[in-house]
Design a protein around this motif. Sequence first.
Motif, PDB file in Angstrom:
ATOM      1  N   UNK A   1       0.814  -1.221   0.000  1.00 19.88           N
ATOM      2  CA  UNK A   1       0.000   0.000   0.000  1.00 19.88           C
ATOM      3  C   UNK A   1       0.846   1.269   0.000  1.00 19.88           C
ATOM      4  N   UNK A   2       2.107   1.150   0.407  1.00 22.43           N
ATOM      5  CA  UNK A   2       3.013   2.305   0.422  1.00 22.43           C
ATOM      6  C   UNK A   2       3.845   2.384  -0.859  1.00 22.43           C
ATOM      7  N   UNK A   3       3.552   1.517  -1.826  1.00 24.65           N
ATOM      8  CA  UNK A   3       4.290   1.524  -3.082  1.00 24.65           C
ATOM      9  C   UNK A   3       5.614   0.779  -3.013  1.00 24.65           C
ATOM     10  N   UNK A   4       5.846   0.067  -1.926  1.00 23.65           N
ATOM     11  CA  UNK A   4       7.089  -0.685  -1.741  1.00 23.65           C
ATOM     12  C   UNK A   4       6.846  -2.169  -2.031  1.00 23.65           C
ATOM     13  N   UNK A   5       6.369  -2.428  -3.251  1.00 19.65           N
ATOM     14  CA  UNK A   5       5.999  -3.796  -3.609  1.00 19.65           C
ATOM     15  C   UNK A   5       7.203  -4.742  -3.564  1.00 19.65           C
ATOM     16  N   UNK A   6       8.388  -4.231  -3.856  1.00 16.76           N
ATOM     17  CA  UNK A   6       9.591  -5.065  -3.796  1.00 16.76           C
ATOM     18  C   UNK A   6       9.855  -5.570  -2.383  1.00 16.76           C
ATOM     19  N   UNK A   7       9.603  -4.720  -1.402  1.00 17.73           N
ATOM     20  CA  UNK A   7       9.747  -5.126  -0.005  1.00 17.73           C
ATOM     21  C   UNK A   7       8.731  -6.206   0.346  1.00 17.73           C
ATOM     22  N   UNK A   8       7.512  -6.052  -0.172  1.00 22.25           N
ATOM     23  CA  UNK A   8       6.476  -7.058   0.088  1.00 22.25           C
ATOM     24  C   UNK A   8       6.890  -8.413  -0.483  1.00 22.25           C
ATOM     25  N   UNK A   9       7.443  -8.414  -1.702  1.00 25.56           N
ATOM     26  CA  UNK A   9       7.894  -9.670  -2.303  1.00 25.56           C
ATOM     27  C   UNK A   9       9.091 -10.250  -1.563  1.00 25.56           C
ATOM     28  N   UNK A  10       9.935  -9.384  -1.022  1.00 22.77           N
ATOM     29  CA  UNK A  10      11.068  -9.867  -0.227  1.00 22.77           C
ATOM     30  C   UNK A  10      10.567 -10.570   1.038  1.00 22.77           C
ATOM     31  N   UNK A  11       9.524 -10.032   1.646  1.00 31.23           N
ATOM     32  CA  UNK A  11       8.935 -10.682   2.824  1.00 31.23           C
ATOM     33  C   UNK A  11       8.357 -12.047   2.447  1.00 31.23           C
ATOM     34  N   UNK A  12       7.706 -12.115   1.293  1.00 28.85           N
ATOM     35  CA  UNK A  12       7.164 -13.382   0.806  1.00 28.85           C
ATOM     36  C   UNK A  12       8.290 -14.405   0.648  1.00 28.85           C
ATOM     37  N   UNK A  13       9.393 -13.974   0.055  1.00 21.50           N
ATOM     38  CA  UNK A  13      10.542 -14.869  -0.135  1.00 21.50           C
ATOM     39  C   UNK A  13      11.103 -15.330   1.205  1.00 21.50           C
ATOM     40  N   UNK A  14      11.142 -14.432   2.168  1.00 23.00           N
ATOM     41  CA  UNK A  14      11.615 -14.782   3.506  1.00 23.00           C
ATOM     42  C   UNK A  14      10.738 -15.860   4.121  1.00 23.00           C
ATOM     43  N   UNK A  15       9.435 -15.731   3.910  1.00 18.02           N
ATOM     44  CA  UNK A  15       8.514 -16.740   4.450  1.00 18.02           C
ATOM     45  C   UNK A  15       8.835 -18.110   3.859  1.00 18.02           C
ATOM     46  N   UNK A  16       9.035 -18.154   2.554  1.00 16.14           N
ATOM     47  CA  UNK A  16       9.329 -19.432   1.898  1.00 16.14           C
ATOM     48  C   UNK A  16      10.647 -19.999   2.423  1.00 16.14           C
ATOM     49  N   UNK A  17      11.664 -19.143   2.553  1.00 17.32           N
ATOM     50  CA  UNK A  17      12.982 -19.571   3.025  1.00 17.32           C
ATOM     51  C   UNK A  17      12.922 -20.082   4.463  1.00 17.32           C
ATOM     52  N   UNK A  18      12.101 -19.424   5.290  1.00 15.71           N
ATOM     53  CA  UNK A  18      12.004 -19.792   6.710  1.00 15.71           C
ATOM     54  C   UNK A  18      10.920 -20.831   6.994  1.00 15.71           C
ATOM     55  N   UNK A  19      10.365 -21.424   5.948  1.00 19.05           N
ATOM     56  CA  UNK A  19       9.330 -22.463   6.061  1.00 19.05           C
ATOM     57  C   UNK A  19       8.097 -22.000   6.832  1.00 19.05           C
ATOM     58  N   UNK A  20       7.733 -20.730   6.645  1.00 23.61           N
ATOM     59  CA  UNK A  20       6.489 -20.214   7.210  1.00 23.61           C
ATOM     60  C   UNK A  20       5.396 -20.481   6.184  1.00 23.61           C
ATOM     61  N   UNK A  21       4.251 -20.927   6.642  1.00 29.42           N
ATOM     62  CA  UNK A  21       3.176 -21.368   5.755  1.00 29.42           C
ATOM     63  C   UNK A  21       2.829 -20.326   4.680  1.00 29.42           C
ATOM     64  N   UNK A  22       2.835 -20.797   3.452  1.00 30.79           N
ATOM     65  CA  UNK A  22       2.414 -19.988   2.313  1.00 30.79           C
ATOM     66  C   UNK A  22       1.053 -20.500   1.861  1.00 30.79           C
ATOM     67  N   UNK A  23       0.015 -19.797   2.244  1.00 29.68           N
ATOM     68  CA  UNK A  23      -1.345 -20.218   1.910  1.00 29.68           C
ATOM     69  C   UNK A  23      -1.933 -19.279   0.848  1.00 29.68           C
ATOM     70  N   UNK A  24      -3.192 -19.489   0.539  1.00 27.82           N
ATOM     71  CA  UNK A  24      -3.863 -18.683  -0.482  1.00 27.82           C
ATOM     72  C   UNK A  24      -3.786 -17.200  -0.161  1.00 27.82           C
TER      73      UNK A  24
END
Length: 125
Positions: free
Chosen positions: A63-86
Amino acid sequence: LALLSRMAKDSFEPDTITYNLAVSACSKSGEWENALALLSTMPKASLELDSIVIRAAMGVCTNSGEWGQALALFSTMAKDSIELDTITYNAAISACAKGGEQGEALSLLSRMAKGSIETNTITYN
């Protein structure tokens, strides 16, 4: 944020829910840097990051226009085995849409299919 500091001074231990609320409050004022700072303090407070608080931070960033940061958080979740749901994939796809990253959005849709993660109306919105 001041409330978290005050809680610590008054010997109250903030929990994951408290941090989630604080990150969500950052969304209302567009303070994506503060949202990320809050996430970074959670492990120091012996709190595990979970999908709810990370998704809240992803929303603040998107929402702040920092979509790259949002995708980096998503990648962190995958790397740290945090559930990636719908809901998490939808947040990442939304970030891609805001950033004009159609190719990445399609890649995420493909990953959802491969991982047997359900899609919904929001996924395609």
